[in-house]
Design a protein around this motif. Structure first.
Motif, PDB file in Angstrom:
ATOM      1  N   UNK A 108       0.989 -10.906   8.478  1.00  0.00           N
ATOM      2  CA  UNK A 108      -0.345 -10.311   8.571  1.00  0.00           C
ATOM      3  C   UNK A 108      -0.831 -10.057   7.153  1.00  0.00           C
ATOM      4  N   UNK A 109      -2.003 -10.578   6.827  1.00  0.00           N
ATOM      5  CA  UNK A 109      -2.509 -10.456   5.455  1.00  0.00           C
ATOM      6  C   UNK A 109      -3.525  -9.320   5.372  1.00  0.00           C
ATOM      7  N   UNK A 110      -3.343  -8.437   4.403  1.00  0.00           N
ATOM      8  CA  UNK A 110      -4.317  -7.371   4.167  1.00  0.00           C
ATOM      9  C   UNK A 110      -4.792  -7.512   2.720  1.00  0.00           C
ATOM     10  N   UNK A 111      -6.072  -7.766   2.557  1.00  0.00           N
ATOM     11  CA  UNK A 111      -6.607  -7.966   1.201  1.00  0.00           C
ATOM     12  C   UNK A 111      -7.022  -6.629   0.611  1.00  0.00           C
ATOM     13  N   UNK A 112      -6.591  -6.385  -0.607  1.00  0.00           N
ATOM     14  CA  UNK A 112      -6.912  -5.113  -1.252  1.00  0.00           C
ATOM     15  C   UNK A 112      -7.469  -5.364  -2.659  1.00  0.00           C
ATOM     16  N   UNK A 113      -8.305  -4.472  -3.106  1.00  0.00           N
ATOM     17  CA  UNK A 113      -8.912  -4.631  -4.430  1.00  0.00           C
ATOM     18  C   UNK A 113      -7.833  -4.511  -5.501  1.00  0.00           C
ATOM     19  N   UNK A 114      -8.147  -5.055  -6.670  1.00  0.00           N
ATOM     20  CA  UNK A 114      -7.191  -4.975  -7.777  1.00  0.00           C
ATOM     21  C   UNK A 114      -6.865  -3.527  -8.119  1.00  0.00           C
ATOM     22  N   UNK A 115      -7.869  -2.672  -7.971  1.00  0.00           N
ATOM     23  CA  UNK A 115      -7.683  -1.240  -8.238  1.00  0.00           C
ATOM     24  C   UNK A 115      -6.635  -0.658  -7.293  1.00  0.00           C
ATOM     25  N   UNK A 116      -6.842  -0.900  -5.988  1.00  0.00           N
ATOM     26  CA  UNK A 116      -5.899  -0.379  -4.995  1.00  0.00           C
ATOM     27  C   UNK A 116      -4.515  -0.967  -5.192  1.00  0.00           C
ATOM     28  N   UNK A 117      -4.498  -2.236  -5.570  1.00  0.00           N
ATOM     29  CA  UNK A 117      -3.227  -2.960  -5.679  1.00  0.00           C
ATOM     30  C   UNK A 117      -2.318  -2.337  -6.734  1.00  0.00           C
ATOM     31  N   UNK A 118      -2.948  -1.759  -7.745  1.00  0.00           N
ATOM     32  CA  UNK A 118      -2.154  -1.182  -8.838  1.00  0.00           C
ATOM     33  C   UNK A 118      -1.188  -0.121  -8.334  1.00  0.00           C
ATOM     34  N   UNK A 119      -1.626   0.654  -7.347  1.00  0.00           N
ATOM     35  CA  UNK A 119      -0.749   1.702  -6.826  1.00  0.00           C
ATOM     36  C   UNK A 119      -0.185   1.271  -5.471  1.00  0.00           C
ATOM     37  N   UNK A 120       0.818   0.432  -5.536  1.00  0.00           N
ATOM     38  CA  UNK A 120       1.344  -0.188  -4.314  1.00  0.00           C
ATOM     39  C   UNK A 120       2.056   0.823  -3.422  1.00  0.00           C
ATOM     40  N   UNK A 121       2.748   1.756  -4.041  1.00  0.00           N
ATOM     41  CA  UNK A 121       3.458   2.748  -3.233  1.00  0.00           C
ATOM     42  C   UNK A 121       2.456   3.578  -2.423  1.00  0.00           C
ATOM     43  N   UNK A 122       1.324   3.878  -3.033  1.00  0.00           N
ATOM     44  CA  UNK A 122       0.275   4.634  -2.347  1.00  0.00           C
ATOM     45  C   UNK A 122      -0.301   3.830  -1.180  1.00  0.00           C
ATOM     46  N   UNK A 123      -0.554   2.547  -1.444  1.00  0.00           N
ATOM     47  CA  UNK A 123      -1.057   1.667  -0.387  1.00  0.00           C
ATOM     48  C   UNK A 123      -0.106   1.666   0.792  1.00  0.00           C
ATOM     49  N   UNK A 124       1.172   1.521   0.458  1.00  0.00           N
ATOM     50  CA  UNK A 124       2.194   1.468   1.500  1.00  0.00           C
ATOM     51  C   UNK A 124       2.155   2.748   2.328  1.00  0.00           C
ATOM     52  N   UNK A 125       2.102   3.877   1.631  1.00  0.00           N
ATOM     53  CA  UNK A 125       2.114   5.159   2.329  1.00  0.00           C
ATOM     54  C   UNK A 125       0.891   5.295   3.237  1.00  0.00           C
ATOM     55  N   UNK A 126      -0.242   4.795   2.772  1.00  0.00           N
ATOM     56  CA  UNK A 126      -1.461   4.900   3.566  1.00  0.00           C
ATOM     57  C   UNK A 126      -1.356   4.101   4.862  1.00  0.00           C
ATOM     58  N   UNK A 127      -0.826   2.882   4.763  1.00  0.00           N
ATOM     59  CA  UNK A 127      -0.814   1.997   5.916  1.00  0.00           C
ATOM     60  C   UNK A 127       0.438   2.117   6.779  1.00  0.00           C
ATOM     61  N   UNK A 128       1.546   2.524   6.163  1.00  0.00           N
ATOM     62  CA  UNK A 128       2.841   2.291   6.803  1.00  0.00           C
ATOM     63  C   UNK A 128       3.058   3.109   8.057  1.00  0.00           C
ATOM     64  N   UNK A 129       3.742   2.505   8.986  1.00  0.00           N
ATOM     65  CA  UNK A 129       4.258   3.197  10.154  1.00  0.00           C
ATOM     66  C   UNK A 129       5.751   3.415   9.912  1.00  0.00           C
ATOM     67  N   UNK A 130       6.375   4.286  10.742  1.00  0.00           N
ATOM     68  CA  UNK A 130       7.776   4.636  10.474  1.00  0.00           C
ATOM     69  C   UNK A 130       8.718   3.424  10.399  1.00  0.00           C
ATOM     70  N   UNK A 131       8.418   2.387  11.113  1.00  0.00           N
ATOM     71  CA  UNK A 131       9.354   1.254  11.139  1.00  0.00           C
ATOM     72  C   UNK A 131       9.058   0.212  10.054  1.00  0.00           C
ATOM     73  N   UNK A 132       8.221   0.591   9.074  1.00  0.00           N
ATOM     74  CA  UNK A 132       7.921  -0.353   7.988  1.00  0.00           C
ATOM     75  C   UNK A 132       8.896  -0.177   6.828  1.00  0.00           C
ATOM     76  N   UNK A 133       9.171  -1.276   6.164  1.00  0.00           N
ATOM     77  CA  UNK A 133      10.101  -1.279   5.028  1.00  0.00           C
ATOM     78  C   UNK A 133       9.379  -1.869   3.822  1.00  0.00           C
ATOM     79  N   UNK A 134       9.414  -1.155   2.700  1.00  0.00           N
ATOM     80  CA  UNK A 134       8.662  -1.526   1.492  1.00  0.00           C
ATOM     81  C   UNK A 134       9.474  -2.462   0.593  1.00  0.00           C
ATOM     82  N   UNK A 135       8.896  -3.585   0.241  1.00  0.00           N
ATOM     83  CA  UNK A 135       9.482  -4.423  -0.827  1.00  0.00           C
ATOM     84  C   UNK A 135       8.407  -4.616  -1.886  1.00  0.00           C
ATOM     85  N   UNK A 136       8.715  -4.267  -3.106  1.00  0.00           N
ATOM     86  CA  UNK A 136       7.697  -4.317  -4.165  1.00  0.00           C
ATOM     87  C   UNK A 136       7.337  -5.773  -4.505  1.00  0.00           C
ATOM     88  N   UNK A 137       6.255  -5.902  -5.220  1.00  0.00           N
ATOM     89  CA  UNK A 137       5.788  -7.190  -5.736  1.00  0.00           C
ATOM     90  C   UNK A 137       6.942  -7.964  -6.373  1.00  0.00           C
TER      91      UNK A 137
END
Ligand SMILES: *Cc1c(COP(=O)(O)O)cnc(C)c1O
Length: 296
Positions: A108-137
């Motif tokens: 599933x592709x979610x397009x985000x602005x370059x500004x938002x992209x800079x803070x990936x951990x924040x993005x993850x926290x905003x969208x994530x559900x409990x069963x999501x697992x974060x892998x950085x860029x």
């Protein structure tokens, strides 16, 4: 996952002869048609941990031509995990082949602005559900380095130098962990002036462990990360013509150029045995217009 056999290619060139150098290429580009190069190694332990901790969805990050994004999409599909890709930049009207293939693999592709992209951990926290697992860029992190450390188990131990392209520094850290004390590990940064990658590598190494010598070069970026001026394209075509070695414009083309340049500058002592890691990424060449590369 079933990997193709990994082989080493020995380069036969007159410029190796004066100093009696050996140059072998570890062809990780051949291990899988899509999950090519170092990306499978870097993903392996993240996916394992996700499964072991009961996560069902991988969320990760990359640009529209990212080798990591497409590898993650395919690796998740194979592992039976859902996958979400946060893509840097506006949703394109004409999506890249990379994104089309990632989506076709179920990402599933979610397009985000370059500004938002800079803070990936924040993005993850905003969208994530409990069963999501974060892998950085780029799969940056300790588990990525641990996976990459297994790359050297596919090579003989007799090389004096191990030379690899460097983006986030994850693979380089893994190579440093796995190398022997008599070996020198050399990273060729594909980015312009990205001196912070030195720290990024150090942060993945254990603080009180003595590692083999390692160094990073920052002058082989050809203008910047995704820049591919005509001399680089010509060099890549020539490498294919002479050595039947397909290279990519973002990482391995610059790497092979750097290896030859360092040889010309007598960086390596006579008799050195060099192992260049072909870390894959050939799908990224699809960002070029047709007919620029002879082997596309
Ligand atoms: C991602 C990638 C790299 C960079 O690896 P890092 O672990 O991020 O330094 C090098 N080469 C290729 C072909 C890649 O796709």
């Amino acid at each position: 996952m079933q990997l193709n056999r990994i082989h080493t290619q020995t380069i036969n060139a007159i410029w190796l002869q004066p100093d009696n150098l050996l140059l072998d290429v570890l062809r990780l580009d051949e291990i899988h048609p899509v999950i090519s190069g170092n990306k499978w190694f870097k993903l392996k332990y993240y996916l394992q941990q996700a499964i072991q901790t009961g996560k069902t969805t991988i969320a990760t990050f990359g640009g529209p031509y990212s080798n990591h994004i497409i590898a993650a999409a395919f690796a998740c599909k194979q592992a039976g995990l859902n996958c979400v890709g946060f893509i840097r930049g506006e949703k394109p009207s004409d999506p890249s082949g990379t994104l089309l293939m990632a989506a076709a693999a179920g990402m599933e592709l979610i397009f985000v602005s370059r500004e938002e992209y800079k803070n990936r951990q924040q993005l993850f926290t905003t969208y994530a559900e409990p069963a999501w697992y974060f892998i950085d860029e780029g799969g940056y992190g300790s588990l990525g380095a641990k996976g990459a450390s297994e790359i050297l188990s596919y090579a003989k131990p007799n090389y004096t130098h191990i030379i690899a392209s460097t983006g986030t520094g994850t693979m380089l850290a893994g190579l440093i962990m796995a190398a022997q004390m008599h070996q020198q590990v050399i990273g060729i940064s594909s980015m312009k002036g990205n001196l912070s990658v030195n720290n990024a590598v150090q942060n993945l190494l254990e603080p009180h462990v003595e590692y083999p010598p390692h160094t990073l070069f920052h002058d082989y970026h050809f203008g910047g990360y995704a820049k591919h001026p005509a001399p680089l394209i010509a060099f890549i075509n020539e490498a294919y013509r002479q050595f039947n070695l397909p290279l990519d414009i973002v990482y391995t083309g610059k790497l092979f150029f750097a290896v030859i340049d360092l040889i010309n500058k007598n960086f390596f002592a006579a008799g050195s045995k060099l192992l260049m890691i072909h870390s894959g990424g050939l799908q990224g060449n699809n960002s070029l217009q047709k007919n620029q590369l002879s082997f596309l």
